[in-house]
Design an enzyme around this catalytic site. Structure first.
Site, PDB file in Angstrom:
ATOM      1  N   HIS A 324       0.794  -1.215   0.018  1.00 62.26           N
ATOM      2  CA  HIS A 324      -0.052   0.008  -0.040  1.00 62.26           C
ATOM      3  C   HIS A 324       0.971   1.331   0.143  1.00 62.26           C
ATOM      4  O   HIS A 324       1.921   1.221  -0.486  1.00 62.26           O
ATOM      5  CB  HIS A 324      -1.028  -0.028   1.244  1.00 62.26           C
ATOM      6  CG  HIS A 324      -1.729  -1.278   1.175  1.00 62.26           C
ATOM      7  ND1 HIS A 324      -2.847  -1.555   0.548  1.00 62.26           N
ATOM      8  CD2 HIS A 324      -1.741  -2.543   1.900  1.00 62.26           C
ATOM      9  CE1 HIS A 324      -3.227  -2.811   0.593  1.00 62.26           C
ATOM     10  NE2 HIS A 324      -2.691  -3.231   1.562  1.00 62.26           N
ATOM     11  N   GLU A 339      -2.311   0.342   7.998  1.00 59.68           N
ATOM     12  CA  GLU A 339      -1.337  -0.695   7.406  1.00 59.68           C
ATOM     13  C   GLU A 339      -0.254  -0.182   6.625  1.00 59.68           C
ATOM     14  O   GLU A 339       0.902  -0.607   6.929  1.00 59.68           O
ATOM     15  CB  GLU A 339      -2.246  -1.711   6.392  1.00 59.68           C
ATOM     16  CG  GLU A 339      -1.460  -2.570   5.873  1.00 59.68           C
ATOM     17  CD  GLU A 339      -2.216  -3.600   4.918  1.00 59.68           C
ATOM     18  OE1 GLU A 339      -1.519  -4.553   4.335  1.00 59.68           O
ATOM     19  OE2 GLU A 339      -3.337  -3.353   4.666  1.00 59.68           O
ATOM     20  N   HIS A 392       2.414  -7.244   4.726  1.00 53.35           N
ATOM     21  CA  HIS A 392       1.177  -6.558   4.859  1.00 53.35           C
ATOM     22  C   HIS A 392       0.648  -6.776   6.108  1.00 53.35           C
ATOM     23  O   HIS A 392       1.481  -7.445   6.929  1.00 53.35           O
ATOM     24  CB  HIS A 392       0.125  -7.094   3.693  1.00 53.35           C
ATOM     25  CG  HIS A 392       0.622  -6.737   2.288  1.00 53.35           C
ATOM     26  ND1 HIS A 392      -0.356  -5.951   1.681  1.00 53.35           N
ATOM     27  CD2 HIS A 392       1.680  -7.208   1.538  1.00 53.35           C
ATOM     28  CE1 HIS A 392       0.053  -5.544   0.485  1.00 53.35           C
ATOM     29  NE2 HIS A 392       1.269  -6.501   0.286  1.00 53.35           N
ATOM     30  N   GLU A 455       1.303 -11.759   6.342  1.00 49.02           N
ATOM     31  CA  GLU A 455       0.430 -10.698   7.097  1.00 49.02           C
ATOM     32  C   GLU A 455       0.870 -10.843   8.423  1.00 49.02           C
ATOM     33  O   GLU A 455       0.783 -11.811   9.063  1.00 49.02           O
ATOM     34  CB  GLU A 455      -0.971 -11.619   6.656  1.00 49.02           C
ATOM     35  CG  GLU A 455      -1.503 -11.425   5.237  1.00 49.02           C
ATOM     36  CD  GLU A 455      -2.161 -10.137   4.902  1.00 49.02           C
ATOM     37  OE1 GLU A 455      -2.051  -9.105   5.576  1.00 49.02           O
ATOM     38  OE2 GLU A 455      -2.583 -10.045   3.856  1.00 49.02           O
TER      39      GLU A 455
END
Length: 492
Positions: A324, A339, A392, A455
């Site tokens: 992102h 995030e 992430h 993650e």
């Protein structure tokens, strides 16, 4: 191929935090030539679907999603009469795929694929004429289950690979069943080409009777085998006695796969790449999440040289990809943590540790900038990177603070890397184990080197959000990731 774009497409992922902050449907399109529906939202969503008869229509609800505009109705020619879009209630966007009168589809062959929590495709089987149009008049909708933790549907239609034949122009892979979904790539040296047929199985006996090439088209031999994956994948490998030919693959109108020489390939020789000097003053480039300029020191038991495994003298290049950035904050969690900030801080520290251990680390972004997926992949390919690690943070509904833990994703050749890093994170942080999983994320499918997507926890989880907000824990997470990377490099 004509796509029907009905809404503008933007990239972004936001968390469902209530009706006032519901996810928004960013774009959708229906490809009539493939009977495929594409759905993109700006936050995670779990589609719910039902097939309703009289008239026959597929109803797809997107809970926690708002349309943000007036209803739409896109007509089509053929058995699919129209695709309609509207706001079913304050919290649900509804997409309706309506068939022409007298046509139906087999609900067992409808395939949902979760590319990511915010990107879904829905494959429809070819509509057929109903033998008895009134036979379904008493049926209610048939519920199709969609697992929100899965990245691909388990209801994919099976393709059967019958054989591989030598043709005058190249090779033909004959198949039965569903239309093949293929992924083709050729090695940098040019002597090996690999065709992966997703959701495909081998016809009985084909695995033990490898096709003969007799040196045709410069191919020394062809290997056909079933990969031990779920869903199944059949791999066809061409081993060439020359690296001068560029090959290509395409699906024919009859559903077979043509492997054809696409032209002369420019030879390449392995070389040590000279890349841009890595960013070394990591803390000065981007402030950590808590706003201070210097990250917390790494835990003593994770920074000592005796704890970090040595790597070989061979120079390794690892691309660290913080997810992102910019206008795309990623998931937004408890306390407003974002995030994009969390993963950038962790990525900086991972890169710093790797550099200290003699591994060249290159970050796909070093500030709060918005970068599309393809440039991230292109960077790794241009550098001929040894590994690609995308970092992430996870999210689910704010109503599920009980969901916490670490997930690690791979697609093809990243399984060993995923297992090694995942185990190191669990050991180094004590986080909950949500397993190593196979996922079809773009950056995993499109990179040719071993690649993983990490993650590092749920920003919507009560435990994980508190930990990820703590600079000391982020340092511990970074050290665990770096240690996993070094362990993998040591074993190569």
């Amino acid at each position: 191929m004509k796509f029907h774009w009905l809404l503008p497409s933007f990239l972004g992922v936001f968390l469902l935090t209530g009706a006032a902050e519901a996810a928004r449907l960013q774009s959708w399109r229906f490809d009539a030539s493939e009977n495929r529906l594409y759905i993109t939202t700006d936050g995670g969503v779990q589609p719910k679907a039902q097939l309703i008869f009289n008239p026959t229509r597929l109803v797809i609800d997107l809970p926690g999603t708002s349309l943000g505009r007036q209803s739409l109705n896109q007509p089509f020619s053929g058995a699919i009469e129209s695709v309609r879009l509207g706001q079913f209630d304050n919290d649900t966007t509804r997409i309706v795929v309506e068939l022409k009168d007298g046509f139906t589809i087999d609900p067992a062959q409808i395939k949902f694929r979760g590319i990511s929590p915010s990107e879904w495709t829905v494959d429809l089987p070819t509509p057929t004429r109903a033998e008895n149009p009134n036979s379904s008049s008493q049926l209610g909708g048939e519920r199709l289950s969609v697992d929100p933790s899965a990245t691909a549907s388990n209801t994919t239609e099976t393709t059967v690979v019958q054989n591989v034949q030598v043709t005058a122009d190249g090779f033909l892979v004959r198949t039965l069943g569903g239309r093949p979904q293929i992924n083709f790539q050729q090695s940098r040296a040019g002597d090996i080409a690999t065709l992966d047929i997703e959701g495909a199985t081998l016809a009985p006996g084909l695995n033990s009777q490898q096709p003969q090439t007799n040196g045709k088209h410069g191919v020394e031999r062809i290997e056909v085998r079933q990969l031990p994956t779920e869903p199944p994948v059949t791999r066809v490998t061409l081993r060439m006695n020359s690296s001068n030919t560029q090959w290509g693959a395409s699906v024919t109108s009859l559903g077979s796969i043509a492997l054809l020489p696409a032209g002369t390939r420019t030879p390449t020789t392995p070389r040590r790449l000279t890349v841009e000097p890595p960013v070394r003053s990591y803390p000065s480039m981007q402030p950590p999440v808590d706003g201070t300029r210097n990250p917390q020191p790494l835990p003593r038991n994770m920074t000592g040289s005796t704890d970090l495994p040595p790597v070989s003298n061979r120079r390794s290049v690892v691309v660290i990809d913080p997810g992102h950035g910019g206008r795309d904050p990623g998931a937004v969690g408890i306390g407003g943590i974002q995030e994009k900030d969390i993963v950038l801080d962790i990525s900086f520290q991972v890169a710093r540790i790797l550099e200290q251990q003699g591994v060249q680390a290159v970050m796909s972004r070093t500030d709060d900038s918005e970068i599309d997926l393809q440039p991230r992949v292109s960077l790794a390919e241009r550098l001929n990177a040894t590994l690609f690690v995308s970092i992430h943070a996870n999210a689910i509904s704010m109503s599920r603070p009980d969901v916490n833990g670490i997930e690690t994703y791979y697609f093809d050749n990243g399984l060993d890397l995923a297992r090694t890093i995942h185990a190191s994170i669990l050991e180094g942080t004590g986080a909950d184990d949500r397993r190593v999983r196979q996922g079809r994320f773009y950056v995993l499918r499109k990179t040719t080197m071993p690649s993983v997507l990490l993650e590092v926890g749920f920003v919507t989880g009560a435990e994980d959000a508190a930990k990820l907000s703590d600079p000391a824990y982020r340092s511990q997470m970074a050290a665990s990731i770096a240690r996993g990377i070094l362990l993998y490099l040591q074993q190569r």
